[in-house]
Motif scaffolding. Structure first.
Motif, PDB file in Angstrom:
ATOM      1  N   VAL A 120     -53.863  84.247 -65.147  1.00  0.00           N
ATOM      2  CA  VAL A 120     -54.591  83.928 -66.378  1.00  0.00           C
ATOM      3  C   VAL A 120     -54.809  82.420 -66.484  1.00  0.00           C
ATOM      4  O   VAL A 120     -55.917  81.948 -66.762  1.00  0.00           O
ATOM      5  CB  VAL A 120     -53.835  84.455 -67.614  1.00  0.00           C
ATOM      6  CG1 VAL A 120     -54.432  83.894 -68.903  1.00  0.00           C
ATOM      7  CG2 VAL A 120     -53.849  85.979 -67.641  1.00  0.00           C
ATOM      8  N   LEU A 124     -58.421  80.305 -66.346  1.00  0.00           N
ATOM      9  CA  LEU A 124     -58.838  79.414 -67.428  1.00  0.00           C
ATOM     10  C   LEU A 124     -59.077  77.999 -66.901  1.00  0.00           C
ATOM     11  O   LEU A 124     -60.040  77.334 -67.302  1.00  0.00           O
ATOM     12  CB  LEU A 124     -57.792  79.404 -68.539  1.00  0.00           C
ATOM     13  CG  LEU A 124     -57.675  80.683 -69.366  1.00  0.00           C
ATOM     14  CD1 LEU A 124     -56.532  80.558 -70.370  1.00  0.00           C
ATOM     15  CD2 LEU A 124     -58.980  80.987 -70.097  1.00  0.00           C
ATOM     16  N   ALA A 132     -61.222  87.207 -73.606  1.00  0.00           N
ATOM     17  CA  ALA A 132     -60.163  88.027 -73.007  1.00  0.00           C
ATOM     18  C   ALA A 132     -60.762  89.083 -72.079  1.00  0.00           C
ATOM     19  O   ALA A 132     -60.185  89.413 -71.034  1.00  0.00           O
ATOM     20  CB  ALA A 132     -59.334  88.685 -74.100  1.00  0.00           C
ATOM     21  N   THR A 154     -54.219  91.846 -71.208  1.00  0.00           N
ATOM     22  CA  THR A 154     -54.713  90.466 -71.181  1.00  0.00           C
ATOM     23  C   THR A 154     -54.628  89.820 -72.560  1.00  0.00           C
ATOM     24  O   THR A 154     -54.209  88.664 -72.693  1.00  0.00           O
ATOM     25  CB  THR A 154     -56.161  90.424 -70.671  1.00  0.00           C
ATOM     26  OG1 THR A 154     -56.212  90.976 -69.352  1.00  0.00           O
ATOM     27  CG2 THR A 154     -56.676  88.995 -70.630  1.00  0.00           C
ATOM     28  N   LEU A 158     -52.492  86.437 -73.527  1.00  0.00           N
ATOM     29  CA  LEU A 158     -53.105  85.265 -74.145  1.00  0.00           C
ATOM     30  C   LEU A 158     -52.431  84.917 -75.470  1.00  0.00           C
ATOM     31  O   LEU A 158     -52.191  83.737 -75.762  1.00  0.00           O
ATOM     32  CB  LEU A 158     -54.599  85.512 -74.357  1.00  0.00           C
ATOM     33  CG  LEU A 158     -55.459  85.520 -73.090  1.00  0.00           C
ATOM     34  CD1 LEU A 158     -56.842  86.095 -73.372  1.00  0.00           C
ATOM     35  CD2 LEU A 158     -55.575  84.114 -72.505  1.00  0.00           C
ATOM     36  N   VAL A 167     -51.928  77.953 -73.991  1.00  0.00           N
ATOM     37  CA  VAL A 167     -53.363  78.153 -74.135  1.00  0.00           C
ATOM     38  C   VAL A 167     -53.702  78.022 -75.617  1.00  0.00           C
ATOM     39  O   VAL A 167     -52.821  78.019 -76.480  1.00  0.00           O
ATOM     40  CB  VAL A 167     -53.831  79.532 -73.583  1.00  0.00           C
ATOM     41  CG1 VAL A 167     -53.385  79.710 -72.150  1.00  0.00           C
ATOM     42  CG2 VAL A 167     -53.347  80.677 -74.466  1.00  0.00           C
ATOM     43  N   TRP A 179     -60.893  81.556 -75.074  1.00  0.00           N
ATOM     44  CA  TRP A 179     -59.599  80.942 -74.775  1.00  0.00           C
ATOM     45  C   TRP A 179     -59.755  79.860 -73.718  1.00  0.00           C
ATOM     46  O   TRP A 179     -60.615  79.938 -72.842  1.00  0.00           O
ATOM     47  CB  TRP A 179     -58.627  82.004 -74.265  1.00  0.00           C
ATOM     48  CG  TRP A 179     -58.369  83.108 -75.235  1.00  0.00           C
ATOM     49  CD1 TRP A 179     -59.133  84.240 -75.428  1.00  0.00           C
ATOM     50  CD2 TRP A 179     -57.283  83.193 -76.154  1.00  0.00           C
ATOM     51  NE1 TRP A 179     -58.567  85.014 -76.401  1.00  0.00           N
ATOM     52  CE2 TRP A 179     -57.442  84.412 -76.873  1.00  0.00           C
ATOM     53  CE3 TRP A 179     -56.195  82.379 -76.450  1.00  0.00           C
ATOM     54  CZ2 TRP A 179     -56.552  84.817 -77.852  1.00  0.00           C
ATOM     55  CZ3 TRP A 179     -55.295  82.787 -77.428  1.00  0.00           C
ATOM     56  CH2 TRP A 179     -55.479  83.988 -78.123  1.00  0.00           C
TER      57      TRP A 179
END
Length: 358
Positions: A120, A124, A132, A154, A158, A167, A179
């Motif tokens: 993840v 990002l 997401a 997910t 997050l 994040v 995000w």
């Protein structure tokens, strides 16, 4: 020093701290600084909570674009845990973020999904900001749906990474959040506080936002911030902001305000009952036959009294604001009738809708 307040003084403290007196605030950021948090909720019987909360303080000059600008362009506000918050509160909040999570089951889930977490963050870093839905769910261990989140992991990852301050939410497209890495969203080189100092700073800020709060309340924790107080007719122990008490004589007066059910003013229901003798129950989740005041009734504050509830809804097809009822908790006098009517007209004008006669 212990302050001894009348009920009128205690109510005025609360109303002024929440920026619901006659002196309107200047802009969105000023309101966020004073309130500490602006709740986000998508229910649109009238308008989403975040916009109604701001309109009730700023009036017809408020436009939703002002909020998105403060969050997404100016970065003076940030979204965290379902509310927009002023950047001034971020540094002390980061102390608890760095210590999160404390629950063993959450730690175990994060440890079991270390590869998922790394993926993840890598996505990002390379591609962010992302929805997401744009990040694959490769969790090795899943958490069961809990009524708030579905089976896709997910979103859960997050949310957890946001609670750790790793994040952050870069912005929104409708109700969907984008995000990104927190280092791209939050200001860097903020002060680092030890736990006790951070807690004290947040307690003091919360007390300023409410003016008066019950001592040792889990709803609005203020610890030893401010000074102790008693309130006429109440056996509760209270804490007050001494600067707010000192300014009570400089009273700009009151006005009428319609409050979203998710307005921070209503957050501690028991305290509202204790100080204002107003018992508010949100009937959104009640069967229709059991509702008394309406699906999403907005309490009507007049000065330092709750005098009624507005049951209204937007009919987008017909482009009208429909008033189902104005419930009078206390009998309105002619002046109150007129001022409430004018505020309903202002609400319709702000929404850009025709007001349906009622």
């Amino acid at each position: 020093m212990t302050h001894h307040l009348t009920r009128d003084e205690a109510r005025r403290l609360a109303v002024r701290a929440q920026r619901l007196d006659a002196e309107r605030a200047g802009d969105v950021v000023e309101i966020a600084e004073d309130l500490g948090a602006i709740k986000i909720d998508p229910t649109t019987a009238i308008a989403p909570a975040e916009h109604t909360i701001l309109w009730s303080r700023l009036g017809r000059g408020y436009e939703p674009a002002q909020l998105s600008k403060a969050v997404e362009r100016d970065r003076l506000l940030f979204e965290f845990d379902g509310s927009f918050r002023p950047i001034s509160r971020l540094a002390p909040m980061q102390t608890s973020m760095r210590a999160w999570p404390r629950r063993a089951s959450t730690k175990e889930w994060l440890e079991a999904n270390a590869k998922f977490r790394a993926d993840v963050l890598a996505r990002l870093k390379a591609e962010g900001p992302l929805f997401a839905s744009e990040i694959p769910d490769i969790a090795e261990v899943s958490r069961p749906p809990d009524g708030w989140s579905g089976s896709n992991q997910t979103g859960i990852m997050l949310e957890f990474l946001a609670r750790q301050g790793v994040v952050a939410i870069a912005g929104r497209e409708g109700r969907h959040r984008r995000w990104d890495l927190a280092e791209r969203i939050y200001p860097q080189n903020l002060p680092v506080y030890e736990t006790a100092e951070a807690e004290q700073l947040l307690n003091e800020a919360r007390l300023r936002s409410y003016g008066i709060a019950k001592q040792n309340s889990p709803w609005i924790p203020v610890g030893t911030a401010g000074e102790p107080a008693t309130v006429e007719g109440s056996d509760w122990k209270w804490r007050v902001d001494p600067e707010a008490v000192a300014a009570l004589d400089d009273d700009p007066g009151g006005r009428v305000a319609f409050l979203s059910p998710y307005d921070g003013m209503l957050f501690h229901r028991a305290a509202i009952k204790e100080l204002f003798d107003f018992e508010y129950v949100l009937e959104q989740f009640k069967p229709k036959a059991q509702r008394i005041y309406g699906y999403f009734a907005h309490p009507i504050l007049f000065g330092d009294r709750f005098i009624g509830q507005l049951d209204a809804e937007v009919d987008r097809k017909r482009e009208v604001l429909k008033v189902n009822a104005v419930h009078e908790m206390l009998p309105f006098d002619p002046e109150e009738h007129e001022i409430v009517r004018l505020e309903i007209e202002d609400l319709a004008e702000w929404l850009g809708l025709r007001l349906e006669a009622w």
